[in-house]
Motif scaffolding. Sequence first.
Motif, short mmCIF file in Angstrom:
data_model
loop_
_atom_site.label_atom_id
_atom_site.label_comp_id
_atom_site.label_asym_id
_atom_site.label_seq_id
_atom_site.Cartn_x
_atom_site.Cartn_y
_atom_site.Cartn_z
N PRO A 247 42.90 43.05 48.34
CA PRO A 247 41.86 42.54 47.43
C PRO A 247 42.33 41.29 46.69
CG PRO A 247 42.07 44.92 47.22
CD PRO A 247 43.21 44.48 48.09
N VAL A 248 41.42 40.37 46.49
CA VAL A 248 41.73 39.15 45.73
C VAL A 248 41.69 39.52 44.24
CG1 VAL A 248 41.02 36.79 45.22
CG2 VAL A 248 40.69 37.72 47.53
N ASP B 222 35.64 43.94 38.98
CA ASP B 222 36.05 45.22 39.57
C ASP B 222 35.87 45.15 41.08
OD1 ASP B 222 36.46 46.61 37.01
OD2 ASP B 222 34.30 46.41 36.82
N TRP B 223 36.99 45.03 41.80
CA TRP B 223 36.92 44.93 43.26
C TRP B 223 36.48 46.26 43.86
CZ3 TRP B 223 38.09 40.90 46.75
CH2 TRP B 223 38.12 41.29 48.10
N VAL B 224 35.54 46.20 44.80
CA VAL B 224 35.15 47.39 45.57
C VAL B 224 35.04 46.99 47.03
CG1 VAL B 224 33.92 48.55 43.69
CG2 VAL B 224 32.68 46.94 45.15
N GLY C 281 31.11 35.30 32.54
CA GLY C 281 32.35 36.07 32.55
C GLY C 281 32.29 37.30 33.43
N VAL C 282 31.30 37.36 34.30
CA VAL C 282 31.09 38.53 35.16
C VAL C 282 31.28 38.10 36.62
CG1 VAL C 282 29.47 40.31 35.90
CG2 VAL C 282 29.44 39.49 33.53
N TYR C 283 32.21 38.74 37.31
CA TYR C 283 32.57 38.33 38.67
C TYR C 283 32.50 39.51 39.63
CZ TYR C 283 34.40 34.49 35.90
OH TYR C 283 34.53 33.46 35.01
N GLY C 284 31.79 39.30 40.72
CA GLY C 284 31.73 40.31 41.76
C GLY C 284 30.58 41.28 41.59
N ALA C 285 30.26 41.93 42.71
CA ALA C 285 29.09 42.80 42.79
C ALA C 285 29.13 43.99 41.84
CB ALA C 285 28.92 43.29 44.23
N GLU C 286 30.28 44.66 41.76
CA GLU C 286 30.36 45.87 40.95
C GLU C 286 30.21 45.55 39.46
OE1 GLU C 286 30.73 49.99 40.21
OE2 GLU C 286 30.30 48.84 42.04
#
Length: 227
Positions: free
Chosen positions: A30-31, A54-56, A158-163
Amino acid sequence: MKKLFRFLIKILLWFVALSIGFVFLFKYVPVPFTPLMVIRYAESDEDSKMWKHDWVSIDKIAKNLQLAAICSEDQKFLNHSGFDVEAIEKAYEHNKKGKRIKGGSTISQQTAKNVFLWPDRSWLRKGLETYFTFLIEMIWSKERILEVYLNSIEMGPGVYGAEAASRYWFKKSAANLDAYEAAAIVSVLPNPRNYRANPATVYIQNRKQWIVKQMRFYGKLDLKIKE
């Protein structure tokens, strides 16, 4: 001059080796963060600093969101090799008219830029973006490119990624997004720090409706059959 030339060659070889190494690493790992995340956080005021990420895995990201991203950002994603020449030509003609700058970047290009590079419009950055796009298309699968893209892009202030975006905008996991919620999140991508997915403005509402229509026209998404 010979010493300088040898030094530059060594620097180039080290850069190529390290860049390929990182691309291979992120094929499996995961990055953890991107240059944009660090820059945004550093630029924020103390009172407004926020970093949600949060990486998923892609199987925990609703097909609705995967499809919405493709339909909104790059409908030829499964068929091109990283670059959509027609889209680039259209963007070039549009920008020549002096209107608001329009990009022609594919999901692969956006992924390369977000993960490995800094936000800028210089020719150097564009050249490196082309190089890294070529690498990830060669080394990663389409499924992996989309997985990294959906886990790395900015989807809110400040929100990154799907989750993180799903929980921020709709208080639920990315696995449980319906088509309209997925389309709403993707609708903010042109300007995620200013647009709101929920409650949606008139502009976002119209974008959301258009994306859902495109999702219906596109049909079932199967990343694995076209790699």
